[in-house]
Design an enzyme around this catalytic site. Structure first.
Site, PDB file in Angstrom:
ATOM      1  N   ASP A  90       9.217   2.983  -0.083  1.00 42.35           N
ATOM      2  CA  ASP A  90       8.150   3.573   0.710  1.00 42.35           C
ATOM      3  C   ASP A  90       8.354   3.135   2.154  1.00 42.35           C
ATOM      4  OD1 ASP A  90       5.912   4.312   2.052  1.00 42.35           O
ATOM      5  OD2 ASP A  90       4.475   3.518   0.598  1.00 42.35           O
ATOM      6  N   LYS A 131       4.262   8.829   9.012  1.00 42.91           N
ATOM      7  CA  LYS A 131       3.978   8.221  10.322  1.00 42.91           C
ATOM      8  C   LYS A 131       4.930   8.689  11.451  1.00 42.91           C
ATOM      9  CE  LYS A 131       0.969   4.696   8.599  1.00 42.91           C
ATOM     10  NZ  LYS A 131       1.013   4.019   7.320  1.00 42.91           N
ATOM     11  N   TYR A 181       0.852  -1.195   0.000  1.00 42.01           N
ATOM     12  CA  TYR A 181       0.000   0.000   0.000  1.00 42.01           C
ATOM     13  C   TYR A 181       0.882   1.237   0.000  1.00 42.01           C
ATOM     14  CZ  TYR A 181      -3.340   3.519   1.722  1.00 42.01           C
ATOM     15  OH  TYR A 181      -4.125   4.636   1.866  1.00 42.01           O
TER      16      TYR A 181
HETATM   17  C1  PLP Z   1       0.404   4.561   5.959  1.00 46.25           C
HETATM   18  C2  PLP Z   1       1.128   4.344   4.721  1.00 46.25           C
HETATM   19  C3  PLP Z   1       1.017   5.215   3.624  1.00 46.25           C
HETATM   20  C4  PLP Z   1       0.046   6.350   3.592  1.00 46.25           C
HETATM   21  O1  PLP Z   1       0.310   7.316   4.562  1.00 46.25           O
HETATM   22  P1  PLP Z   1      -0.862   8.321   4.996  1.00 46.25           P
HETATM   23  O2  PLP Z   1      -0.209   9.212   5.984  1.00 46.25           O
HETATM   24  O3  PLP Z   1      -1.939   7.454   5.572  1.00 46.25           O
HETATM   25  O4  PLP Z   1      -1.313   9.027   3.784  1.00 46.25           O
HETATM   26  C5  PLP Z   1       1.816   4.993   2.532  1.00 46.25           C
HETATM   27  N1  PLP Z   1       2.683   3.968   2.497  1.00 46.25           N
HETATM   28  C6  PLP Z   1       2.820   3.109   3.521  1.00 46.25           C
HETATM   29  C7  PLP Z   1       3.814   2.018   3.440  1.00 46.25           C
HETATM   30  C8  PLP Z   1       2.034   3.252   4.660  1.00 46.25           C
HETATM   31  O5  PLP Z   1       2.153   2.373   5.659  1.00 46.25           O
END
Ligand code: PLP
Length: 430
Positions: A238, A266, A144
């Site tokens: 990511d 995060k 994701y």
């Molecule tokens: C949480 C998450 C996102 C999205 O971040 P948001 O702050 O919710 O927009 C993207 N990539 C990864 C791997 C994530 O865990």
């Protein structure tokens, strides 16, 4: 345990909020029942509006790595609040946080702050395209990367929990440059390159957390990076979930890989909306105002969020809790597996540092398909019994449990007791 006030707020919330939540992962769709409403949190504990207290293993889906309202973070925020909330001009703290981030990730000479993980990744992708002059991006099934159109295919937990293959409202044109490969399957990446010379890069959660926790096998990341170099394509890491969580320098530090572009979120904001993307100078040179890739944000580098991020990362670096995380999570793994064995429940545990994920299934989980074969009905029973015994888990089989450095032996005892009762309930229910 009563949930009356949560129930009332949920009904009220349905009127003007969609499903009474502002992010679908907070709905209890896959575990049944209604979402809890939270009143407050401190340290390792979170309290709902009915006054029920839980050991919090959600931690806002990762950001609260020091536990809630750490003294030093709270102090830094209070201090910043007195000076103003947003200026539309640069502040010293942006430079300070940028240095902390770039020092932690050797592949980053420069960083740009944004307001969420989604924004970090969509900008990182644009940057990969700007730098290479190519259009296509390969993503892995089950990973994701936020809710931008182009990457909202085969996108893991949120969608998997709701059994959605992709998202409505995403036009074909938006995903036509997105190619899908299998996690831990380098051949599936190579295949795309054999048929295509328009691939800008590959985006990956180096340690996947959004199909449940899935670990890269053998030398997957190292080999992937080496292969991409031969193709002139970029590796986009990511690390929104893993950055500062797996290790201070993220999953890259552990796996010994240096991504071309890194996306963060995060933990970096310590509970405030901060995201970031960065790369070596040669690549960041493309970003406006230095280069022709436009990306902007009215509230980007927000002073309160920067203060929270700096205080969180400084404290985190000082505590250096990664060995403790490893110890705590290995104990948790043993407890989960032994309890499952005791009650004859099929269970496998994937974990990495402060991310732990039990799957209700037989056999290992190395990719999205295997993760999806888990028994979500068993998880639902397990989830509610954990709640009733004072442990707050993400309401999905496909989300990691997160650890904070504030966790104590007493918390572990409470979690252990709850696991025993919950696993017994699972055994009794099926
Ligand atoms: C949480 C998450 C996102 C999205 O971040 P948001 O702050 O919710 O927009 C993207 N990539 C990864 C791997 C994530 O865990």
């Amino acid at each position: 345990m009563k949930f009356e006030k949560s129930q009332k707020l949920y009904e009220k919330g349905l009127v003007h909020l969609v499903g009474a939540v502002n992010s679908p992962v907070r709905a209890f769709s896959s575990v049944g029942g209604n979402p809890l409403f939270i009143k407050k949190a401190k340290g390792t504990k979170i309290t709902d509006v009915d006054g029920n207290e839980y050991v919090d293993l959600v931690l806002s889906y990762g950001p609260m790595i020091l536990g809630h309202r750490h003294k030093k973070v709270q102090k830094a925020i209070s201090k910043a609040l007195k000076k103003g909330y947003s200026f539309g001009a640069s502040t010293k703290n942006e430079i300070k946080l940028a240095k902390i981030v770039c020092d932690a990730f050797p592949g980053m000479d420069k960083v740009r702050f944004v307001n969420s993980g989604t924004e970090a990744v969509l900008s990182g992708i644009r940057l990969a395209r700007a730098f290479t002059g190519k259009d296509k991006i390969i993503k892995f099934s089950g990973c994701y990367h936020g809710h931008q159109d182009a990457l909202l295919v085969a996108a893991g937990s949120g969608l998997a929990t709701l059994s959605l293959p992709g998202s409505k409202g995403v036009p074909e044109g938006a995903v036509k440059n997105t190619l899908i490969a299998g996690f831990n399957n380098l051949e599936s990446v190579k295949k795309h390159f054999e048929n295509d010379d328009n691939i800008a890069g590959v985006i990956i959660e180096p340690i996947a957390g959004n199909m449940g926790v899935v670990i890269p096998q053998d030398n997957f990341l190292v080999e992937l990076k080496a292969y991409l170099e031969t193709k002139g394509a970029l590796l986009i890491a990511d690390e929104v979930m893993t950055g500062f969580r797996s290790k201070f320098g993220g999953a890259q530090e552990i796996l010994g890989v240096e991504a071309d572009i890194t996306c963060l979120g995060k933990v970096i904001g310590g509970g405030f909306p901060v995201g970031a993307y960065g790369a070596r100078n040669e690549i960041m040179q493309e970003v406006a105002p230095l280069g022709g890739m436009y990306q902007a944000g009215t509230l980007s580098g927000n002073p309160i969020a920067m203060a929270s991020g700096i205080a969180t990362l400084k404290e985190l670096k000082k505590q250096n809790p990664y060995a403790e995380f490893e110890e705590f999570s290995s104990i948790l793994e043993v407890i989960l597996l032994e309890t499952a064995k005791k009650y004859d429940v099929d269970l496998v545990v994937n974990r990495f540092g402060s991310m732990v994920n039990p799957f209700f299934r037989k056999g290992e989980v190395t990719n999205f398909e295997e993760a999806q074969e888990s028994d979500t009905k068993k998880f639902a029973v397990f989830f509610w019994e954990m709640i009733k015994n004072g442990v707050f888990l993400p309401p999905s089989q496909f989300e990691s449990w997160f650890l904070s450095s504030a966790l104590t032996k007493k918390d572990l005892e409470k979690i252990t007791k709850a696991i025993d009762l919950a696993m017994r309930k699972v055994a009794d229910s099926f």
